[in-house]
Design a protein around this motif. Structure first.
Motif, mmCIF file in Angstrom:
data_model
loop_
_atom_site.group_PDB
_atom_site.id
_atom_site.type_symbol
_atom_site.label_atom_id
_atom_site.label_comp_id
_atom_site.label_asym_id
_atom_site.label_seq_id
_atom_site.Cartn_x
_atom_site.Cartn_y
_atom_site.Cartn_z
ATOM 1 N N SER A 256 110.376 114.742 19.510
ATOM 2 C CA SER A 256 109.651 114.111 18.710
ATOM 3 C C SER A 256 110.219 112.803 18.163
ATOM 4 N N ALA A 257 109.430 111.723 18.166
ATOM 5 C CA ALA A 257 109.989 110.498 17.671
ATOM 6 C C ALA A 257 110.412 110.556 16.060
ATOM 7 N N GLU A 258 109.902 111.426 15.293
ATOM 8 C CA GLU A 258 110.293 111.771 13.964
ATOM 9 C C GLU A 258 111.330 112.427 13.708
ATOM 10 N N ALA A 259 112.206 111.895 12.570
ATOM 11 C CA ALA A 259 113.687 112.506 12.459
ATOM 12 C C ALA A 259 113.140 113.891 11.795
ATOM 13 N N SER A 260 114.059 114.739 12.027
ATOM 14 C CA SER A 260 113.890 116.169 11.426
ATOM 15 C C SER A 260 115.104 116.699 10.996
ATOM 16 N N LYS A 261 115.147 117.806 10.058
ATOM 17 C CA LYS A 261 116.239 118.092 9.519
ATOM 18 C C LYS A 261 116.851 119.343 10.661
ATOM 19 N N LYS A 262 118.290 119.306 10.845
ATOM 20 C CA LYS A 262 118.741 120.359 11.740
ATOM 21 C C LYS A 262 118.971 121.509 10.888
ATOM 22 N N SER A 263 118.803 122.839 11.607
ATOM 23 C CA SER A 263 119.057 123.925 11.019
ATOM 24 C C SER A 263 120.549 124.363 11.209
ATOM 25 N N ALA A 264 121.247 125.273 10.657
ATOM 26 C CA ALA A 264 122.575 125.779 10.849
ATOM 27 C C ALA A 264 122.820 126.342 12.147
ATOM 28 N N GLN A 265 123.669 125.679 12.999
ATOM 29 C CA GLN A 265 123.863 126.213 14.648
ATOM 30 C C GLN A 265 125.056 126.697 14.862
ATOM 31 N N ALA A 266 125.755 127.076 13.712
ATOM 32 C CA ALA A 266 127.234 127.557 14.145
ATOM 33 C C ALA A 266 127.412 128.399 15.243
ATOM 34 N N HIS A 267 126.418 129.640 14.954
ATOM 35 C CA HIS A 267 126.387 130.770 15.855
ATOM 36 C C HIS A 267 125.159 130.969 16.442
ATOM 37 N N ILE A 268 124.865 132.002 17.347
ATOM 38 C CA ILE A 268 123.771 132.395 17.993
ATOM 39 C C ILE A 268 122.826 132.841 16.630
ATOM 40 N N THR A 269 123.609 133.531 15.773
ATOM 41 C CA THR A 269 122.422 134.411 14.948
ATOM 42 C C THR A 269 122.499 133.216 13.482
ATOM 43 N N SER A 270 122.784 132.160 13.526
ATOM 44 C CA SER A 270 122.898 131.415 12.204
ATOM 45 C C SER A 270 121.504 131.159 11.637
ATOM 46 N N SER A 271 120.664 130.928 12.502
ATOM 47 C CA SER A 271 119.131 130.710 11.934
ATOM 48 C C SER A 271 117.932 131.378 12.509
ATOM 49 N N LEU A 272 116.931 131.464 12.263
ATOM 50 C CA LEU A 272 115.545 131.923 12.774
ATOM 51 C C LEU A 272 115.178 131.046 13.697
ATOM 52 N N GLY A 273 114.324 131.556 14.618
ATOM 53 C CA GLY A 273 113.786 130.690 15.712
ATOM 54 C C GLY A 273 114.611 130.472 16.893
ATOM 55 N N PHE A 274 114.317 129.741 17.740
ATOM 56 C CA PHE A 274 114.946 129.322 19.086
ATOM 57 C C PHE A 274 116.492 128.913 18.785
ATOM 58 N N SER A 275 117.347 129.288 19.270
ATOM 59 C CA SER A 275 118.631 128.940 19.172
ATOM 60 C C SER A 275 119.732 129.049 20.397
ATOM 61 N N TYR A 276 119.025 129.868 21.361
ATOM 62 C CA TYR A 276 119.849 130.199 22.446
ATOM 63 C C TYR A 276 118.794 130.488 23.735
ATOM 64 N N LEU A 277 119.294 129.808 24.652
ATOM 65 C CA LEU A 277 118.523 129.907 25.898
ATOM 66 C C LEU A 277 119.370 130.247 27.154
ATOM 67 N N THR A 278 119.025 130.925 28.147
ATOM 68 C CA THR A 278 119.802 131.570 29.252
ATOM 69 C C THR A 278 118.930 130.907 30.326
ATOM 70 N N ILE A 279 119.765 130.082 31.283
ATOM 71 C CA ILE A 279 119.248 129.604 32.543
ATOM 72 C C ILE A 279 119.958 130.325 33.778
ATOM 73 N N HIS A 280 119.049 130.728 34.763
ATOM 74 C CA HIS A 280 119.979 131.519 35.874
ATOM 75 C C HIS A 280 120.066 130.066 36.930
ATOM 76 N N VAL A 281 121.083 130.009 37.277
ATOM 77 C CA VAL A 281 121.263 128.903 38.554
ATOM 78 C C VAL A 281 121.825 129.547 39.667
ATOM 79 N N ASN A 282 121.667 129.036 40.695
ATOM 80 C CA ASN A 282 121.899 129.275 42.111
ATOM 81 C C ASN A 282 123.295 128.867 42.252
ATOM 82 N N SER A 283 124.060 127.784 41.762
ATOM 83 C CA SER A 283 125.498 127.436 41.917
ATOM 84 C C SER A 283 126.081 127.083 40.638
#
Length: 97
Positions: free
Chosen positions: A21-48
């Motif tokens: 988004s071009a609009e500024a938004s407030k960051k949530s606490a992201q110190a740990h995976i369980t620090s906030s509700l919603g998306f905070s962790y994504l796993t991507i499988h790679v070939n290399s």
């Protein structure tokens, strides 16, 4: 700006939509995976893992902890943070030596 990443083609393809988004938004606490509700962790499988690490380094992304960490069975885990502080985990073969 919206970008779509698709695995395969057609209606059944797995797709991730990323938006900035071009609009500024407030960051949530992201110190740990369980620090906030919603998306905070994504796993991507790679070939290399080696190729993924090279691309991360070229982009100036720092690997967290002592990664990549090799698990039994030859699987390597590499964790980084995206620009918003979300954890991104890359899982792939332990070919980074």
């Amino acid at each position: 700006v919206i970008k779509k990443l698709s695995l395969g083609k057609g209606k059944g393809a797995t797709t991730i939509k990323l938006m900035q988004s071009a609009e500024a938004s407030k960051k949530s606490a992201q110190a740990h995976i369980t620090s906030s509700l919603g998306f905070s962790y994504l796993t991507i499988h790679v070939n290399s893992t080696k190729t993924a690490l090279e691309r991360l380094k070229k982009a100036g992304v720092k690997v967290l902890a002592k990664g990549p960490v090799v698990l039994p069975g030859g699987v390597a885990l590499t964790v980084v943070k995206d620009p918003d502080g979300n954890f991104i985990e890359f899982v792939g073969p332990a070919d980074h030596q």
